[in-house]
Every structure is written in structure tokens, then in C-alpha cells.
Design a protein around this motif. Structure first.
Motif, PDB file in Angstrom:
ATOM      1  N   GLN A 102      23.189 -17.370  -0.789  1.00 13.58           N
ATOM      2  CA  GLN A 102      24.262 -18.199  -1.354  1.00 13.58           C
ATOM      3  C   GLN A 102      24.839 -17.594  -2.639  1.00 13.58           C
ATOM      4  N   ASP A 125      20.632 -18.407   2.669  1.00 16.77           N
ATOM      5  CA  ASP A 125      21.415 -17.344   3.297  1.00 16.77           C
ATOM      6  C   ASP A 125      22.256 -16.576   2.263  1.00 16.77           C
ATOM      7  N   MET A 184      30.837 -12.921  -4.493  1.00 12.79           N
ATOM      8  CA  MET A 184      31.997 -12.368  -3.770  1.00 12.79           C
ATOM      9  C   MET A 184      33.256 -13.200  -4.055  1.00 12.79           C
ATOM     10  N   THR A 185      33.076 -14.524  -4.095  1.00 17.59           N
ATOM     11  CA  THR A 185      34.214 -15.404  -4.384  1.00 17.59           C
ATOM     12  C   THR A 185      34.741 -15.148  -5.795  1.00 17.59           C
ATOM     13  N   HIS A 211      27.168 -14.784  -1.964  1.00 16.87           N
ATOM     14  CA  HIS A 211      28.451 -15.286  -1.437  1.00 16.87           C
ATOM     15  C   HIS A 211      29.345 -15.755  -2.588  1.00 16.87           C
ATOM     16  N   VAL A 212      28.747 -16.453  -3.550  1.00 17.77           N
ATOM     17  CA  VAL A 212      29.545 -16.955  -4.678  1.00 17.77           C
ATOM     18  C   VAL A 212      30.018 -15.793  -5.551  1.00 17.77           C
ATOM     19  N   ASP A 219      27.660  -6.201   4.619  1.00 21.07           N
ATOM     20  CA  ASP A 219      27.976  -7.312   5.526  1.00 21.07           C
ATOM     21  C   ASP A 219      28.909  -8.316   4.871  1.00 21.07           C
ATOM     22  N   LEU A 220      28.811  -8.454   3.550  1.00 21.12           N
ATOM     23  CA  LEU A 220      29.670  -9.397   2.828  1.00 21.12           C
ATOM     24  C   LEU A 220      31.004  -8.767   2.412  1.00 21.12           C
TER      25      LEU A 220
END
Length: 452
Positions: free
Chosen positions: A370, A368, A376-377, A373-374, A411-412
Motif C-alpha cells: 500500500q 499489497d 507512486m500517487t 502505491h501511495v 510492476d508499479l
């Protein structure tokens, strides 16, 4: 007194009416004579008796456990056996003497596992684990008391014993009978029993592996350190059994083991975890996790410490080589993913290589998105200007090369993150944040034109 808190010493202070048991024919005169010589005597007087007549004493003890159900007496005999084995563990071999081939030495302990109070259960488990682990092995993996013959067909088989033990140990890990002693005794016995391949198989079949995972966490006091060590010893023993390894690959055992090896100063704990890593690294799923979790750097740190155990030093060197080989074999995307997951972004060649993005863009959809997502972090939390600049640039490349890149990034909530970085103190961060914003707003084609 609460029987769950009884100690062997307290139980052995009782006076058992052996003469009464003889008069009611629960024991015979020979047994009474042996008991009179042995009971209440110090170890230096018991030792020669066991040396001369050890199997006879085993027969007496086993028969009492089989024929007498009075709780105080059962506890007393279990305490006598426990005391005998604690003084000299080699005495466990007495239970396998050839003169006892017709005696079902396992059955009373196996039955008491499920029927007694906690003191009885604990002692039965400890004694049974000890005596079964030293049984003589003969051809075809059978023990002496399970060779096929009509006269022995009613004896408890080794399979029955091992399965009964594993089932009881798993039940204690799931629903402890004692609040503080069930789990330590279960793990302690497993650390002995899992040395045998049949026990590993039974343990996996009983779904026992998952019961050990929560016990793997950094320990502080001596008691919890011992429990941690024995749990990790169980995992190491299971790492030799393929079905257990397959199950472990679906759990979070690796992050837990890495946390333990990072935080432990106990050499025996570090050694058994490193040996486990060494066994698991040939499995690509584990190797990738080890690298993602920063194990190469941890191994470097461990090698710099003064360990006295030569096996540990050798295992660290082997683990280091194994990690290096796996890093070489990792694809370019695996290396990229490792960088991102560890937060160690720099301007390595792959970031600006169009071929890398064309060949690997679909890999970004794993788990998904991943990696996105990282990223973004990193944009939210990193204080390293280079990492921020690279993360912004990689986001812009994702938007350019992935068919749904703008939609996924939106979306993120990527836009809010990179907009903030357009005012960053560092010029490189500002430049790459602007590139991301352009691709987010204008699409890949027009942003590339502006960049040119």
C-alpha cells in the motif's frame, strides 16, 4: 387516502362507534364511560382524567387493540395514545403501573409492528419504544412484568419485546416499508433503545451495525442533519459495547465520521462524533486510522472554533491528548506510513537512516505494498518539490533494501514516473529521480557505487 400518508390529526377527526362496540361486548360499560369522558376532548380536559385514572385508560386502550381488529379503530386508538404521549412523555410510565401487572401491555403493539399498514407500524414502533424505555428496573435486570410466577408466565417478556423491536427496526433499514419515513423512524427509535446493553447485544446479533454505516455522510437540510445526528448517536452508544467496537473496526466508519466532523457546523453532531472518537481511541486500530486521516489537525481546527458546549471542549482536549499519546507510541514505520498516507513528506531523519530501512523493509509489503502505491500517487500528483524529492529517494531506498525491490517497483511502473521527474525544475527532485533511475536500471550495488 393512502394510509401510508395518514397523520395523527387526520385519524383523530374520525368518529368511532364506541356504543356499537359495547353492544357487541367488545368493550364493557366502564370502558365506554371512560371513553366518553376522554374522546374528542381538548388536552386541558384530558390531563386531569389521566392524572386521576391514567392506568384505567391504558387498560381500555390496550384491550381495544387486543380485541378489535377493524383498521380504522386500531389507527384511532394508536393515534390517541401517540397524542397522549406527545403531550406529556412522562405518561409512558402509566403503562407500568402496579395495577396493570396482570395486563400484557406490550403484546398488541409488538403484534401490530408486523401486521398493520404503515401508519399502524410506525405508531406501534414509536409507542412501544417509548414505553419499554421507561419501564421500572428491579433486581437482576428484570422488569416488573417479568418476575417469575405461574400467573404471569404467559406475559410477553422484555426480551421478546426488545428482540421484536430490534428485528423490525433492522428490517426497516434493510427494506423500508415507507420510502421516506422508515429509515428516520428506525434510527430515531434505535437512538433511544441502544442506551440499554441488552439492545446493543441484540442489534449486533441481528447484524444491524452495518446498516447504520451508509447513513453516516455530511448532511445539508434540517431533516438529514437530524437523521445524521441520531445515526452518530447510535454509533456513540455502540462504542460502549465491545462486540460492536470489534465489528466497527472492520468497516469504513472512521473515514465517514471524519468527513462528518470536518464538514458539519451543527454543534450536537460534532459533539457526538468527538465523543465517539474519544471512546474508540484506546483501540490501536482506530487510533492509527485517526492519525492517518489527519484527525490531529482537524481537532486543532475544531478547538479554534467558538463552541458553547463545555462537554465538547473537554472532549476535544481529551481527544487531543489521546492522539498525542498514540503518536508517541507509534513505531517509526507507523510514523513513516502516516506521513506517506497523508502526503506530508519531508526530510525527517528516518528517511536517511539505514537502520530504519533495514528494520522496516518487510513492513512495506503490508496491504499489497500500500505505501508503495501511495508513493507512486505522490510522484504522479504532488506539486511540492520536497515531497517529490523525498518520494524519489524513498523509492530508491526500497529498491536497495527489499530483495524484490526492483521487480515490485517495475510492476508499479515506477520507471516512467521517475524518468519524467529527471527534467523537473527543482535540482533536488532531479537528483533523487536520477538516484531512483540508477537503482532501477543498475541494481542496488552498482547504483550505490555511482552515488558514492
Amino acid at each position: 387516502m393512502d394510509r401510508a400518508e395518514l397523520t395523527t390529526e387526520q385519524v383523530l377527526k374520525r368518529d368511532i362507534p364506541w356504543e356499537t362496540y359495547m353492544s357487541t361486548k367488545l368493550i364493557n360499560s366502564t370502558s365506554l364511560q371512560l371513553l366518553r369522558r376522554y374522546d374528542k376532548k381538548p388536552e386541558n380536559q384530558r390531563a386531569p382524567l389521566l392524572e386521576d385514572d391514567g392506568p384505567a385508560y391504558v387498560r381500555v386502550f390496550v384491550n381495544i387493540l387486543r380485541n378489535i381488529s377493524k383498521e380504522e379503530t386500531v389507527e384511532y386508538v394508536l393515534a390517541l395514545i401517540d397524542d397522549m404521549l406527545t403531550a406529556n412523555p412522562k405518561r409512558a410510565r402509566l403503562f407500568h403501573d402496579k395495577s396493570l401487572l396482570d395486563e400484557d401491555t406490550y403484546e398488541p403493539f409488538l403484534r401490530l409492528l408486523w401486521k398493520g399498514n404503515w401508519f399502524i407500524q410506525e405508531k406501534s414502533c414509536k409507542i412501544l419504544s417509548t414505553i419499554v424505555s421507561v419501564r421500572p428496573k428491579v433486581h437482576n435486570g428484570m422488569a416488573l412484568n417479568e418476575e417469575s410466577s405461574d400467573s404471569k408466565s404467559k406475559l410477553t417478556t422484555i426480551h421478546d419485546v426488545l428482540k421484536g423491536l430490534v428485528d423490525w427496526l433492522c428490517s426497516q433499514l434493510r427494506n423500508p416499508s415507507h420510502p421516506t419515513r422508515s429509515v428516520p423512524i428506525a434510527v430515531n427509535c434505535l437512538a433511544t433503545l441502544l442506551r440499554e446493553a441488552p439492545v446493543r447485544s441484540l442489534f449486533v446479533q441481528a447484524d444491524g451495525v452495518k446498516l447504520l454505516i451508509p447513513l453516516i455522510s455530511p448532511a445539508s437540510n434540517q431533516q438529514s442533519i437530524q437523521l445524521l445526528y441520531e445515526t452518530c448517536l447510535c454509533i456513540w452508544l455502540l462504542s460502549y459495547f465491545e462486540p460492536a467496537v470489534d465489528y466497527l473496526s472492520t468497516t469504513r466508519v472512521m473515514p465517514r465520521l471524519v468527513d462528518v466532523v470536518k464538514g458539519s457546523t451543527k454543534e450536537k453532531v460534532v459533539r457526538v462524533v468527538v465523543l465517539t472518537f474519544r471512546n474508540l481511541i484506546p483501540k490501536s486500530a482506530f487510533a492509527a486510522q485517526m492519525i492517518d486521516l489527519g484527525l490531529p489537525q482537524i481537532v486543532q481546527s475544531l478547538k479554534a472554533q467558538a463552541w458553547s458546549d463545555e462537554d465538547l471542549l473537554e472532549a476535544l482536549n481529551q481527544l487531543e491528548e489521546g492522539l498525542k499519546d498514540n503518536i508517541k507510541r507509534l513505531s517509526s514505520f507507523d510514523k513513516y506510513k502516516q506521513q506517506v498516507l497523508l502526503g506530508h513528506l519531508d526530510w525527517s531523519p528516518m528517511h536517511k537512516d539505514p537502520g530504519f530501512w533495514r528494520e522496516n523493509i518487510n513492513n512495506f509489503e503490508e496491504n499489497d505494498f500500500q505505501v508503495l502505491h501511495v508513493l507512486m500517487t505522490i510522484l504522479d500528483t504532488s506539486t511540492d518539490p520536497t515531497a517529490l524529492a523525498v518520494a524519489c529517494y524513498d523509492l530508491s531506498q526500497f529498491i536497495q533494501y527489499h530483495p524484490g525491490g526492483r521487480l515490485v517497483a517495475s510492476d508499479l511502473k515506477a520507471k516512467d514516473r521517475v524518468m519524467k521527474l529527471m527534467n523537473h525544475d527543482n535540482a533536488e527532485v532531479r537528483k533523487n529521480a536520477l538516484l531512483s533511475v540508477q537503482r532501477l536500471f543498475l541494481g542496488a550495488k552498482y547504483a550505490s557505487f555511482l552515488q558514492a
